[in-house]
Motif scaffolding. Structure first.
Motif, PDB file in Angstrom:
ATOM      1  N   UNK A   1     -11.568 -23.494  16.338  1.00  0.00           N
ATOM      2  CA  UNK A   1     -11.787 -23.695  14.843  1.00  0.00           C
ATOM      3  C   UNK A   1     -13.159 -23.477  14.430  1.00  0.00           C
ATOM      4  N   UNK A   2     -13.259 -22.921  13.070  1.00  0.00           N
ATOM      5  CA  UNK A   2     -14.515 -22.820  12.668  1.00  0.00           C
ATOM      6  C   UNK A   2     -15.094 -24.072  12.039  1.00  0.00           C
ATOM      7  N   UNK A   3     -16.169 -24.488  12.761  1.00  0.00           N
ATOM      8  CA  UNK A   3     -16.815 -25.790  12.356  1.00  0.00           C
ATOM      9  C   UNK A   3     -17.951 -25.569  11.316  1.00  0.00           C
ATOM     10  N   UNK A   4     -18.636 -24.724  10.994  1.00  0.00           N
ATOM     11  CA  UNK A   4     -19.497 -24.601  10.081  1.00  0.00           C
ATOM     12  C   UNK A   4     -19.659 -22.944   9.646  1.00  0.00           C
ATOM     13  N   UNK A   5     -19.761 -22.599   8.229  1.00  0.00           N
ATOM     14  CA  UNK A   5     -20.093 -21.301   7.788  1.00  0.00           C
ATOM     15  C   UNK A   5     -21.285 -21.510   6.907  1.00  0.00           C
ATOM     16  N   UNK A   6     -22.130 -20.723   7.042  1.00  0.00           N
ATOM     17  CA  UNK A   6     -23.352 -20.684   6.071  1.00  0.00           C
ATOM     18  C   UNK A   6     -22.825 -19.645   4.832  1.00  0.00           C
ATOM     19  N   UNK A   7     -23.538 -19.785   3.594  1.00  0.00           N
ATOM     20  CA  UNK A   7     -22.983 -18.981   2.549  1.00  0.00           C
ATOM     21  C   UNK A   7     -23.382 -17.696   2.829  1.00  0.00           C
ATOM     22  N   UNK A   8     -22.942 -16.460   2.080  1.00  0.00           N
ATOM     23  CA  UNK A   8     -23.293 -15.235   2.403  1.00  0.00           C
ATOM     24  C   UNK A   8     -24.725 -14.990   1.916  1.00  0.00           C
ATOM     25  N   UNK A   9     -25.269 -14.059   2.434  1.00  0.00           N
ATOM     26  CA  UNK A   9     -26.649 -13.704   1.644  1.00  0.00           C
ATOM     27  C   UNK A   9     -26.864 -13.320   0.419  1.00  0.00           C
ATOM     28  N   UNK A  10     -25.881 -12.837  -0.264  1.00  0.00           N
ATOM     29  CA  UNK A  10     -26.033 -12.395  -1.692  1.00  0.00           C
ATOM     30  C   UNK A  10     -25.843 -13.833  -2.635  1.00  0.00           C
ATOM     31  N   UNK A  11     -25.173 -14.669  -1.948  1.00  0.00           N
ATOM     32  CA  UNK A  11     -24.948 -16.007  -2.600  1.00  0.00           C
ATOM     33  C   UNK A  11     -26.402 -16.622  -2.494  1.00  0.00           C
ATOM     34  N   UNK A  12     -26.818 -16.526  -1.422  1.00  0.00           N
ATOM     35  CA  UNK A  12     -28.232 -17.168  -1.093  1.00  0.00           C
ATOM     36  C   UNK A  12     -29.091 -16.621  -1.927  1.00  0.00           C
ATOM     37  N   UNK A  13     -29.230 -15.278  -2.300  1.00  0.00           N
ATOM     38  CA  UNK A  13     -30.110 -14.469  -3.004  1.00  0.00           C
ATOM     39  C   UNK A  13     -29.950 -14.814  -4.642  1.00  0.00           C
ATOM     40  N   UNK A  14     -28.774 -15.073  -5.094  1.00  0.00           N
ATOM     41  CA  UNK A  14     -28.584 -15.384  -6.253  1.00  0.00           C
ATOM     42  C   UNK A  14     -28.984 -16.860  -6.772  1.00  0.00           C
ATOM     43  N   UNK A  15     -28.771 -17.721  -5.701  1.00  0.00           N
ATOM     44  CA  UNK A  15     -29.221 -19.091  -5.981  1.00  0.00           C
ATOM     45  C   UNK A  15     -30.615 -19.065  -5.931  1.00  0.00           C
ATOM     46  N   UNK A  16     -31.384 -18.273  -4.989  1.00  0.00           N
ATOM     47  CA  UNK A  16     -32.889 -18.373  -5.211  1.00  0.00           C
ATOM     48  C   UNK A  16     -33.346 -17.734  -6.428  1.00  0.00           C
ATOM     49  N   UNK A  17     -32.889 -16.630  -6.713  1.00  0.00           N
ATOM     50  CA  UNK A  17     -33.171 -15.966  -8.127  1.00  0.00           C
ATOM     51  C   UNK A  17     -33.090 -17.060  -9.248  1.00  0.00           C
ATOM     52  N   UNK A  18     -32.017 -17.636  -9.243  1.00  0.00           N
ATOM     53  CA  UNK A  18     -31.841 -18.824 -10.340  1.00  0.00           C
ATOM     54  C   UNK A  18     -32.816 -19.671 -10.263  1.00  0.00           C
ATOM     55  N   UNK A  19     -33.053 -20.013  -9.004  1.00  0.00           N
ATOM     56  CA  UNK A  19     -34.138 -21.418  -8.970  1.00  0.00           C
ATOM     57  C   UNK A  19     -35.400 -20.879  -9.531  1.00  0.00           C
TER      58      UNK A  19
END
Length: 174
Positions: free
Chosen positions: A20-38
């Motif tokens: 079973x999948x126990x952890x999954x980091x967010x996709x790179x494009x989501x991390x990029x959008x969050x960083x740009x918004x920050x």
């Protein structure tokens, strides 16, 4: 070659041998959008604080329509105590297992989401408890309780002390 239309060995439930999948980091494009918004919001923070100082005043927290200010302060503190006591109890001593449910022919694997309080965590310590065991709802209720506490504290301080002695940072935080 064509694919077989017969169901799989395990009744369409996907691979049972895979863990079973126990952890999954967010996709790179989501991390990029969050960083740009920050970055965008950090650049525009000084202008937001200036406009916040014009709106957030002691009078904003002290103005009432129907009840006296003492009654409003009481109910704000009562809501804060209720919300903060529930989330504190769940955070420290909570023990909840929530099973996930899916449609019958889904390829998603059923799993149990475990919420454990700080003193129920077998390993990992405080960071593990803060990061993994506290749900978004618990954080939201904690912030709501803190907001009720501050919105009751500001008019209480305004009644017992002069309006000029209330720190501007406390009003901004509320």
């Amino acid at each position: 070659m064509s694919r077989s239309s017969s169901p799989s060995k395990n009744g369409g439930k996907g691979d049972v041998d895979k863990p079973a999948l126990t952890s999954a980091p967010p996709p790179w494009h989501t991390q990029l959008i969050v960083a740009l918004l920050l970055v965008y919001f950090l650049i525009h923070t000084p202008a937001a604080i200036k406009s916040m100082d014009e709106i957030a005043t002691v009078e904003t927290f002290s103005k009432t329509l129907f009840f006296s200010l003492d009654v409003v302060i009481f109910w704000r503190f009562a809501a804060a105590i209720l919300l903060l006591s529930v989330t504190t109890r769940d955070f420290l001593c909570g023990n909840l297992d929530l099973p996930t449910t899916y449609y019958p022919n889904s390829n998603l694997k059923p799993a149990i989401v475990k919420f454990r309080g700080l003193f129920v965590v077998p390993d990992g310590g405080l960071w593990h408890a803060l990061h993994m065991n506290t749900s978004f709802s618990a954080w939201s209720l904690s912030l709501l309780g803190f907001s009720f506490f501050l919105s009751g504290l500001i008019p209480l301080l305004a009644i017992h002390f002069e309006n000029t002695t209330i720190p501007k940072g406390l009003i901004r935080l509320a």
